[in-house]
Design a protein around this motif. Structure first.
Motif, PDB file in Angstrom:
ATOM      1  N   THR A  34       0.649  -1.240  -0.030  1.00  0.00           N
ATOM      2  CA  THR A  34      -0.043  -0.008  -0.053  1.00  0.00           C
ATOM      3  C   THR A  34       0.810   1.204   0.187  1.00  0.00           C
ATOM      4  O   THR A  34       0.408   2.240  -0.530  1.00  0.00           O
ATOM      5  CB  THR A  34      -0.858   0.005   1.145  1.00  0.00           C
ATOM      6  N   ARG A  35       1.973   1.080   0.658  1.00  0.00           N
ATOM      7  CA  ARG A  35       2.865   2.389   0.771  1.00  0.00           C
ATOM      8  C   ARG A  35       3.329   2.707  -0.874  1.00  0.00           C
ATOM      9  O   ARG A  35       3.437   4.108  -1.144  1.00  0.00           O
ATOM     10  CB  ARG A  35       4.082   2.012   1.567  1.00  0.00           C
ATOM     11  N   ASN A  36       3.707   1.661  -1.459  1.00  0.00           N
ATOM     12  CA  ASN A  36       4.106   1.990  -3.071  1.00  0.00           C
ATOM     13  C   ASN A  36       2.900   2.465  -3.786  1.00  0.00           C
ATOM     14  O   ASN A  36       3.135   3.377  -4.583  1.00  0.00           O
ATOM     15  CB  ASN A  36       4.918   0.486  -3.373  1.00  0.00           C
ATOM     16  N   THR A  37       1.724   1.797  -3.701  1.00  0.00           N
ATOM     17  CA  THR A  37       0.674   2.084  -4.541  1.00  0.00           C
ATOM     18  C   THR A  37       0.051   3.730  -4.186  1.00  0.00           C
ATOM     19  O   THR A  37      -0.303   4.438  -4.998  1.00  0.00           O
ATOM     20  CB  THR A  37      -0.565   1.172  -4.173  1.00  0.00           C
ATOM     21  N   ARG A  38       0.389   4.071  -2.998  1.00  0.00           N
ATOM     22  CA  ARG A  38      -0.030   5.319  -2.489  1.00  0.00           C
ATOM     23  C   ARG A  38       0.512   6.512  -3.489  1.00  0.00           C
ATOM     24  O   ARG A  38      -0.053   7.521  -3.786  1.00  0.00           O
ATOM     25  CB  ARG A  38       0.075   5.730  -1.192  1.00  0.00           C
ATOM     26  N   LYS A  39       1.838   6.197  -3.661  1.00  0.00           N
ATOM     27  CA  LYS A  39       2.720   7.083  -4.543  1.00  0.00           C
ATOM     28  C   LYS A  39       2.093   7.269  -5.809  1.00  0.00           C
ATOM     29  O   LYS A  39       1.959   8.256  -6.214  1.00  0.00           O
ATOM     30  CB  LYS A  39       4.117   6.701  -4.470  1.00  0.00           C
ATOM     31  N   LEU A  40       1.796   6.277  -6.408  1.00  0.00           N
ATOM     32  CA  LEU A  40       1.244   6.083  -7.627  1.00  0.00           C
ATOM     33  C   LEU A  40      -0.199   6.695  -7.722  1.00  0.00           C
ATOM     34  O   LEU A  40      -0.553   7.698  -8.475  1.00  0.00           O
ATOM     35  CB  LEU A  40       0.849   4.628  -8.309  1.00  0.00           C
ATOM     36  N   LEU A  41      -1.204   6.518  -6.893  1.00  0.00           N
ATOM     37  CA  LEU A  41      -2.519   7.207  -6.667  1.00  0.00           C
ATOM     38  C   LEU A  41      -2.331   8.696  -6.316  1.00  0.00           C
ATOM     39  O   LEU A  41      -3.232   9.382  -6.919  1.00  0.00           O
ATOM     40  CB  LEU A  41      -3.247   6.497  -5.471  1.00  0.00           C
ATOM     41  N   ALA A  42      -1.292   9.078  -5.539  1.00  0.00           N
ATOM     42  CA  ALA A  42      -1.034  10.562  -5.335  1.00  0.00           C
ATOM     43  C   ALA A  42      -0.511  11.299  -6.837  1.00  0.00           C
ATOM     44  O   ALA A  42      -1.156  12.349  -6.909  1.00  0.00           O
ATOM     45  CB  ALA A  42      -0.003  10.692  -4.323  1.00  0.00           C
ATOM     46  N   HIS A  43       0.202  10.398  -7.365  1.00  0.00           N
ATOM     47  CA  HIS A  43       0.641  11.041  -8.792  1.00  0.00           C
ATOM     48  C   HIS A  43      -0.349  11.486  -9.769  1.00  0.00           C
ATOM     49  O   HIS A  43      -0.595  12.280 -10.394  1.00  0.00           O
ATOM     50  CB  HIS A  43       1.462  10.164  -9.319  1.00  0.00           C
ATOM     51  N   TYR A  44      -1.578  10.290  -9.643  1.00  0.00           N
ATOM     52  CA  TYR A  44      -2.527  10.632 -10.513  1.00  0.00           C
ATOM     53  C   TYR A  44      -3.843  11.011  -9.899  1.00  0.00           C
ATOM     54  O   TYR A  44      -5.138  10.948 -10.311  1.00  0.00           O
ATOM     55  CB  TYR A  44      -2.937   9.213 -11.376  1.00  0.00           C
ATOM     56  N   ASP A  45      -3.752  11.665  -8.645  1.00  0.00           N
ATOM     57  CA  ASP A  45      -4.888  12.245  -7.754  1.00  0.00           C
ATOM     58  C   ASP A  45      -6.044  11.268  -7.698  1.00  0.00           C
ATOM     59  O   ASP A  45      -7.339  11.678  -8.095  1.00  0.00           O
ATOM     60  CB  ASP A  45      -5.372  13.530  -8.698  1.00  0.00           C
ATOM     61  N   ILE A  46      -5.795   9.931  -7.414  1.00  0.00           N
ATOM     62  CA  ILE A  46      -6.654   9.025  -7.266  1.00  0.00           C
ATOM     63  C   ILE A  46      -6.875   8.787  -5.571  1.00  0.00           C
ATOM     64  O   ILE A  46      -6.056   8.732  -4.753  1.00  0.00           O
ATOM     65  CB  ILE A  46      -6.352   7.856  -7.972  1.00  0.00           C
ATOM     66  N   HIS A  47      -8.338   8.732  -5.428  1.00  0.00           N
ATOM     67  CA  HIS A  47      -8.580   8.527  -3.938  1.00  0.00           C
ATOM     68  C   HIS A  47      -9.473   7.217  -3.404  1.00  0.00           C
ATOM     69  O   HIS A  47      -9.908   7.564  -2.549  1.00  0.00           O
ATOM     70  CB  HIS A  47      -9.265   9.759  -3.536  1.00  0.00           C
ATOM     71  N   THR A  48      -9.287   6.408  -4.217  1.00  0.00           N
ATOM     72  CA  THR A  48     -10.029   5.116  -3.900  1.00  0.00           C
ATOM     73  C   THR A  48      -9.429   4.427  -2.500  1.00  0.00           C
ATOM     74  O   THR A  48      -8.159   4.562  -2.502  1.00  0.00           O
ATOM     75  CB  THR A  48     -10.069   4.322  -5.246  1.00  0.00           C
ATOM     76  N   PRO A  49     -10.315   3.796  -1.979  1.00  0.00           N
ATOM     77  CA  PRO A  49      -9.621   3.318  -0.646  1.00  0.00           C
ATOM     78  C   PRO A  49      -8.779   2.052  -0.941  1.00  0.00           C
ATOM     79  O   PRO A  49      -8.865   1.447  -1.948  1.00  0.00           O
ATOM     80  CB  PRO A  49     -11.149   2.520   0.020  1.00  0.00           C
ATOM     81  N   LEU A  50      -7.827   1.810  -0.173  1.00  0.00           N
ATOM     82  CA  LEU A  50      -6.734   0.892  -0.509  1.00  0.00           C
ATOM     83  C   LEU A  50      -6.906  -0.047   0.845  1.00  0.00           C
ATOM     84  O   LEU A  50      -7.346   0.097   1.898  1.00  0.00           O
ATOM     85  CB  LEU A  50      -5.623   1.536  -0.149  1.00  0.00           C
ATOM     86  N   THR A  51      -6.500  -1.328   0.290  1.00  0.00           N
ATOM     87  CA  THR A  51      -6.392  -2.480   1.447  1.00  0.00           C
ATOM     88  C   THR A  51      -5.222  -3.193   0.969  1.00  0.00           C
ATOM     89  O   THR A  51      -4.813  -3.314  -0.212  1.00  0.00           O
ATOM     90  CB  THR A  51      -7.597  -3.451   1.394  1.00  0.00           C
ATOM     91  N   SER A  52      -4.395  -4.007   1.960  1.00  0.00           N
ATOM     92  CA  SER A  52      -3.287  -4.672   1.543  1.00  0.00           C
ATOM     93  C   SER A  52      -3.794  -6.099   1.220  1.00  0.00           C
ATOM     94  O   SER A  52      -4.693  -6.778   1.514  1.00  0.00           O
ATOM     95  CB  SER A  52      -2.443  -4.681   2.732  1.00  0.00           C
ATOM     96  N   TYR A  53      -3.061  -6.735   0.198  1.00  0.00           N
ATOM     97  CA  TYR A  53      -3.277  -8.151  -0.531  1.00  0.00           C
ATOM     98  C   TYR A  53      -1.952  -8.584  -0.998  1.00  0.00           C
ATOM     99  O   TYR A  53      -1.373  -8.065  -1.973  1.00  0.00           O
ATOM    100  CB  TYR A  53      -4.320  -8.249  -1.527  1.00  0.00           C
ATOM    101  N   TYR A  54      -1.104  -9.405   0.015  1.00  0.00           N
ATOM    102  CA  TYR A  54      -0.064  -9.788  -0.623  1.00  0.00           C
ATOM    103  C   TYR A  54       0.214 -10.958  -0.118  1.00  0.00           C
ATOM    104  O   TYR A  54      -0.472 -12.065   0.244  1.00  0.00           O
ATOM    105  CB  TYR A  54       0.897  -8.959  -0.040  1.00  0.00           C
ATOM    106  N   GLU A  55       1.629 -11.573  -0.443  1.00  0.00           N
ATOM    107  CA  GLU A  55       1.531 -13.362  -0.268  1.00  0.00           C
ATOM    108  C   GLU A  55       1.347 -13.801   1.068  1.00  0.00           C
ATOM    109  O   GLU A  55       0.865 -14.847   1.353  1.00  0.00           O
ATOM    110  CB  GLU A  55       3.248 -13.750  -0.586  1.00  0.00           C
ATOM    111  N   HIS A  56       1.645 -12.833   2.018  1.00  0.00           N
ATOM    112  CA  HIS A  56       1.611 -13.479   3.489  1.00  0.00           C
ATOM    113  C   HIS A  56       0.387 -13.262   3.970  1.00  0.00           C
ATOM    114  O   HIS A  56       0.122 -13.840   5.137  1.00  0.00           O
ATOM    115  CB  HIS A  56       3.045 -13.109   4.219  1.00  0.00           C
TER     116      HIS A  56
END
Length: 289
Positions: free
Chosen positions: A40-62
């Motif tokens: 989510t930390r990495n994705t927030r940078k992308l969302l901020a760049h494109y001014d996207i405010h959709t809610p985030l949740t984590s989904y990863y290997e573990h």
């Protein structure tokens, strides 16, 4: 009235250069009810760049085994969910595939939002054959499983695509040389689409020598040429060997007897117990002499 199921979008994200985000990808991330992100930390940078405010949740290997069913429940309730990895296409060397499989099993619509991909970007700039290729990804963590995998890939004629970190690249190249030979053509591609993008092409030996003197930096895609006709011919000759001779050949190449029996059984299409029995009987004959 029962609510319609939502849609699971597998959204490609830039592998380095933020300008590689597609118009459709930006729209889907804006319109989705939830974004499931590998980091989510990495994705927030992308969302901020494109001014996207959709809610985030984590989904990863573990957390995929517990989080996956939770996301499926939301999709069944009618939510549209976009899945993104750290970079590139979800499902390629990340847990996106698992969620897609769960959704498909539930009859939920799964749709791709294409875009950047490190493996194919490296392949098309490698100078190697692009007609037939196999994506291998990261090598297994244990030395035993790496040897087994590379032994099975040794005579494959299609181009092979690997991922590797800068920390293990030197050792990886040495293992590739042990399995494929030092003259096999290859390309080490790093920092794709970024400022320090680099393509280093040559034989495996040349690449190994270069990185022995220049510390690897950045994430790598390693492209390796497939076996040539003479190597493929050798494979045909090897498969005509007896189980005992085949096992001995593998042992001479540095593979343990247990691994050699397993590999020989697979290559010769013979039951492992039959190969083991043949080897055992041969050893008993030698000891009787």
């Amino acid at each position: 009235m029962e609510k319609e199921q939502g849609c699971l979008y597998l959204v490609a994200t830039p592998i380095g250069n933020l300008e590689d985000m597609t118009y459709r990808g930006v729209r889907i991330l804006n319109e989705a009810d939830l974004i499931a992100a590998e980091d989510t930390r990495n994705t927030r940078k992308l969302l901020a760049h494109y001014d996207i405010h959709t809610p985030l949740t984590s989904y990863y290997e573990h957390n995929k085994l517990t989080k996956g069913p939770q996301l499926i429940a939301k999709l069944n309730e009618g939510m549209n969910i976009a899945v993104v990895s750290d970079a590139g296409l979800p499902g390629i060397a990340d847990p996106g595939t698992h969620l897609a499989q769960l959704a498909i099993a539930e009859g939920i619509k799964v749709t791709p939002i294409p875009g950047a991909n490190a493996a194919l970007s490296a392949l098309i700039c490698s100078g190697l054959d692009t007609v037939k290729f196999s994506f291998i990804g990261f090598l297994p963590k244990t030395a035993k499983r790496r040897r087994e995998l590379l032994t099975g890939l040794k005579k494959r004629t299609e181009t092979l695509i690997f991922y590797e970190t800068p920390y293990h690249l030197k050792d990886m190249l040495k293992e590739l040389i042990q399995s494929f030979g030092e003259d096999r053509q290859a390309a080490a591609c790093r920092e794709l689409t970024k400022k320090f993008e680099e393509f280093r092409r040559g034989t495996l030996a040349q690449l190994s020598d270069y990185f022995a003197q220049n510390d690897p930096r950045g994430e790598f895609v390693v492209i390796v040429a497939g076996a040539n006709e003479s190597e493929a011919q050798n494979e045909q000759e090897e498969t005509s060997l007896s189980p005992v001779a085949y096992v001995q050949k593998l042992i001479d190449e540095g593979i343990s007897k247990k691994e050699a029996i397993k590999t020989a059984a697979k290559a010769l299409n013979i039951a492992k117990r039959d190969v083991y029995q043949a080897v055992l009987e041969n050893e008993q004959k030698k000891n009787a002499l």
